[in-house]
Write an enzyme that holds these catalytic residues in place. Structure first.
Site, short mmCIF file in Angstrom:
data_model
loop_
_atom_site.label_atom_id
_atom_site.label_comp_id
_atom_site.label_asym_id
_atom_site.label_seq_id
_atom_site.Cartn_x
_atom_site.Cartn_y
_atom_site.Cartn_z
N HIS A 88 -0.45 5.58 3.62
CA HIS A 88 -1.73 5.96 3.01
C HIS A 88 -2.32 4.83 2.16
O HIS A 88 -3.50 4.84 1.85
CB HIS A 88 -1.65 7.31 2.27
CG HIS A 88 -0.98 7.30 0.93
ND1 HIS A 88 0.34 7.65 0.74
CD2 HIS A 88 -1.45 7.01 -0.30
CE1 HIS A 88 0.65 7.58 -0.54
NE2 HIS A 88 -0.43 7.19 -1.19
N ASP A 224 5.77 7.91 5.59
CA ASP A 224 4.58 7.33 4.95
C ASP A 224 4.79 5.85 4.59
O ASP A 224 4.92 5.50 3.43
CB ASP A 224 4.25 8.15 3.70
CG ASP A 224 2.85 7.87 3.18
OD1 ASP A 224 2.23 6.90 3.62
OD2 ASP A 224 2.38 8.63 2.30
N SER A 643 2.66 4.86 -5.52
CA SER A 643 2.76 4.94 -4.07
C SER A 643 3.17 3.59 -3.54
O SER A 643 2.55 2.57 -3.87
CB SER A 643 1.42 5.31 -3.46
OG SER A 643 1.30 6.69 -3.45
N1 ARG Z 1 -0.43 12.91 -2.78
C1 ARG Z 1 -0.17 11.54 -2.46
C2 ARG Z 1 -0.83 10.64 -3.52
O1 ARG Z 1 -1.49 11.04 -4.37
C3 ARG Z 1 -0.54 11.17 -1.07
C4 ARG Z 1 -1.99 11.13 -0.77
C5 ARG Z 1 -2.34 10.72 0.62
N2 ARG Z 1 -2.20 11.81 1.56
C6 ARG Z 1 -3.15 12.78 1.75
N3 ARG Z 1 -2.88 13.76 2.58
N4 ARG Z 1 -4.30 12.76 1.16
O2 ARG Z 1 -1.68 9.93 -3.57
N1 GLU Z 2 0.48 9.43 -3.64
C1 GLU Z 2 0.37 8.85 -4.95
C2 GLU Z 2 -0.26 7.45 -4.91
O1 GLU Z 2 -1.07 7.19 -4.06
C3 GLU Z 2 1.68 8.81 -5.59
C4 GLU Z 2 2.05 10.17 -5.86
C5 GLU Z 2 1.89 10.50 -7.31
O2 GLU Z 2 0.78 10.67 -7.80
O3 GLU Z 2 2.97 10.58 -7.90
O4 GLU Z 2 -0.05 6.63 -5.76
#
Ligand code: ARG
Ligand code: GLU
Length: 710
Positions: A88, A224, A643
């Protein structure tokens, strides 16, 4: 107060702060200030040396870790500058290289040699080589009673001086950042590389397996990850993109371990967490939970309902809006989890208790009346902030992010403010027109109507531009569909072809553009300035609040909130109990991926080749007891920006790749509860399995330093 009472309060306070600052391990440490953290890591089994963790003079872990493209983390995993980060995090690059013939998003991409690696204009990574406490120099000449403006210009001037005097190599930069709301300052000596090429990515079906349904969730089964490479110019130095650049030879790269980790094992997560606010007072948390989050959740509920409806109705629309939906759904889901977590962890009550202790402590000390009233002043300041903050959120969510017509109108208005020539520049033109890419009139119209209603209903009276007051969204939308350049690409093209003076008069008759201009004017002229000035007040008081807490509790350890700078955190591999009667184990396996498989589904589909590998159990050296581990949980304190962060084992070898947190624990940005806050990582063996068996990229397997290749 008598002696017994004093002892009693002292104990309460020490216990209270131990509680406030949760277990020592679940914190974000500044690597140059991590002696104590290191001793705790050793207690938990760490076998690397203190100088491996951070050493300004010699290669250490930090020399293998980069801030990836401003918002994520990545790590160097080979002697040729190969970087591992999340899928991502690399997604926009992967997407940008995708065409109908070469659909890397759907099919994955594996460069089989350096020549096949794909450049990404604008992409960059930054190493932190040295961290220096510069508090004394930055606060030189600053006094407690100085007016805020004067203080700020003093600080700014001092920062300039620090930057100028800092010893650094010609290709390095210096950044100075504020910590503890301006009680401390650190300088970072950095190196930024700008020739970053795409090396590998799994098919999306693997990289974002589970997509929005599984996002922020456990049990999780995502691969990921993606791979990039740093290219350097002459003498291995940072350089702009050039075909003559060579793969970067790093000072340090992480060794990959195929041994994995077990329940209870130490893990260290190193990276660039973006923002936490662990020191907020109880009443501020209440505002976030009761006012700020519900507002932005409600606006996004509506936007997601509309996007979801159209995406389900038709595959073309689904494709167009998948990325947009994912972006909006990500924080929408996070805020909902945050609200649940705050209440389950009794965060507000916990903070109230600490505030009581703080007040008691203050009473018995020789502080000024205004210091003693700091919590009341803070409460006032937050009350002052709220209306402008809500208005700003309504503007951002309903006026901008989820309202494509207004968004396009802003682009046009801003371009017109900046134009110096006869016509808009090619770049300005291109940006405005590219907003029509992946758009659909029906979707945009419905969003406009719903978001404009939201604006009217939720914008605090004082901040709603007059032109919105009597407007009937449905009627305006119909008119705009027929007449406005904001709703139609051809009309916009024609408009942008006009000479500037003609363009200016043409938009006077476009009431869609007028709406956007009025909204932008309100935002720039009132909403944002009010917000910024109230926020500055809050910051000034928070600075004082923290300073007082630190003075009162010299033995307590305070760790600064995340602010996008390099941090190290550690914890162990551990499951959790999200609610009564439910227990989660910390590992998932490839069998679980297959369990979730739904052929043809946009979130849970799998490539045929993957199914075949699974059927043949062709797991190679990546197998464990007949399966492959996919994701695992840890108690490390992470947030957005982590991330792509490496998870290291007790020997300092790479065993996992951080990519998310569990939903029940997303309140860790405000209040960390060791019982339910968990970070989620991809097992390195799954990553190598995908590269090797699915991607058949043996070249990369050989390149990545892993003991089983030697
Ligand atoms: N929750 C994770 C982070 O904040 C992954 C986000 C990317 N994936 C998604 N389905 N939007 O950023
Ligand atoms: N998916 C998050 C990011 O893009 C990390 C997950 C979180 O917020 O801990 O940094």
């Amino acid at each position: 107060m008598n002696f017994r009472k004093k002892i009693f309060f002292f104990l309460l306070i020490v216990l209270g702060f131990a509680n406030l600052s949760h277990a020592q391990e679940n914190r974000m440490w500044i690597p140059s200030e991590a002696n104590f953290a290191y001793s705790l890591m050793v207690e938990s089994g760490a076998r690397f040396s203190k100088n491996d963790l951070y050493d300004p003079a010699k290669p250490s872990f930090n020399d293998a870790i980069v801030q990836f493209n401003g918002g994520c983390t990545g790590e160097v995993i080979s002697p040729y500058g190969l970087i591992l980060t999340n899928h991502h995090c690399g997604y926009s690059a992967i997407q940008a290289h995708s065409t109908l013939e070469h659909n890397y998003v759907a099919d994955g991409f594996w460069a089989k040699s350096f020549d096949e690696e794909l450049p990404n204009p604008g992409m960059y990574v930054t190493f932190v080589r040295k961290i220096i406490d510069v508090t004394d120099s930055v606060l030189e000449g600053v006094t407690n009673d100085m007016p805020e403006k004067e203080r700020q210009s003093r600080v700014d001037a001092n920062i300039q001086k620090v930057k100028k005097n800092m010893s650094r190599k010609p290709w390095q930069d210096v950044e100075v950042k504020s910590f503890f709301y301006g009680n401390k300052y650190y300088a970072f000596v950095e190196e930024t590389f700008k020739d970053i090429r795409l090396v590998g990515a799994p098919p999306s079906a693997i990289g974002k397996f589970g997509a929005d349904t599984d996002n922020w969730m456990w049990p999780r089964h995502s691969g990921d990850f993606s791979l990039f490479r740093i290219y350097a110019g002459k003498n291995n130095r940072p350089a702009e993109y050039s075909p003559d650049n060579k793969p970067y030879r790093p000072e340090k790269y992480l060794k990959v371990s195929l041994n994995g980790v077990k329940k209870g094992d130490l893990i260290i997560v190193y990276g660039f967490p973006g923002k936490t606010q662990e020191y907020l007072p109880s009443f501020r948390i209440r505002q976030i939970v009761e006012k700020v989050n519900p507002l932005r959740i409600a606006i996004r509920d509506k936007a997601l309902e509309i996007l979801g409806k159209y995406m389900r109705s038709n595959d073309t629309l689904k494709l167009k809006y998948t990325a947009k939906f994912a972006r909006v759904a990500n924080y929408w889901k996070k805020w909902k989890g945050e609200n649940v977590g705050i209440s389950r962890a009794h965060a507000i009550e916990n903070k109230q208790y600490l505030e009581k202790l703080f007040r008691t402590q203050m009473q018995n000390k020789n502080y000024s009346a205004s210091d003693k009233a700091i919590l009341d002043s803070l409460r006032n300041a937050y009350e002052q902030l709220l209306p402008a903050e809500l208005a700003r959120n309504v503007f951002i969510e309903a006026g901008y992010l989820n309202n494509p017509w207004m968004q396009r109108g802003f682009l046009l208005s801003i371009a017109l403010q900046k134009v110096s020539d006869e016509k808009l520049s090619e770049e300005q033109r291109r940006r405005i027109l590219s907003s029509f890419k992946d758009s659909d009139k029906r979707v945009e119209k419905e969003l406009f109507i719903a978001m404009t209603k939201m604006l009217k209903e939720n914008m605090p009276e004082a901040y709603l531009p007059g032109i919105f007051k009597n407007l009937i969204p449905e009627q305006t939308a119909d008119w705009m569909m027929q007449n406005s350049a904001l709703t139609d690409r051809k009309r916009m093209e024609k408009l942008l072809d006009l000479k500037l003076s003609d363009l200016q008069s043409a938009i006077k008759n476009d009431s869609g553009v007028s709406l956007a201009q009025a909204l932008l004017f309100e935002y720039n002229g009132k909403i944002n300035p009010d917000y910024q000035s109230a926020q500055a007040d809050v910051n000034r008081l928070m600075r004082k609040y923290l300073k007082l807490q630190m003075e009162l509790n010299p033995v307590a350890r305070f760790n600064p909130d995340a602010n996008g700078t390099l941090r190290v955190t550690f914890g162990k591999v551990e499951g959790y109990d999200p609610r009564d009667g439910v227990h989660y184990e910390p590992f998932t396996t490839i069998d679980g991926v297959i369990e979730k498989y739904i052929p043809g589904d946009y979130e849970f589909d799998l490539p045929e080749s993957y199914i075949n590998i699974y059927k043949k159990k062709d797991f190679g050296p990546y197998a464990l007891k007949g399966t492959v581990l996919v994701n695992f949980l840890g108690t490390a304190h992470t947030t957005g920006g982590n991330s792509g962060s490496p998870a290291l084992n007790a020997s300092g070898e790479l065993v996992g790749l951080n990519f998310d947190r569990v939903w029940e624990g997303t309140m860790s940005d405000l209040f960390y509860d060791p019982k339910i806050c968990r970070n989620i990582m991809v097992d390195m063996r799954y990553i190598l399995f995908i590269i090797d068996k699915l991607g058949k990229a043996r070249n990369l397997i050989y390149e990545i330093n892993s003991p089983k290749n030697n």
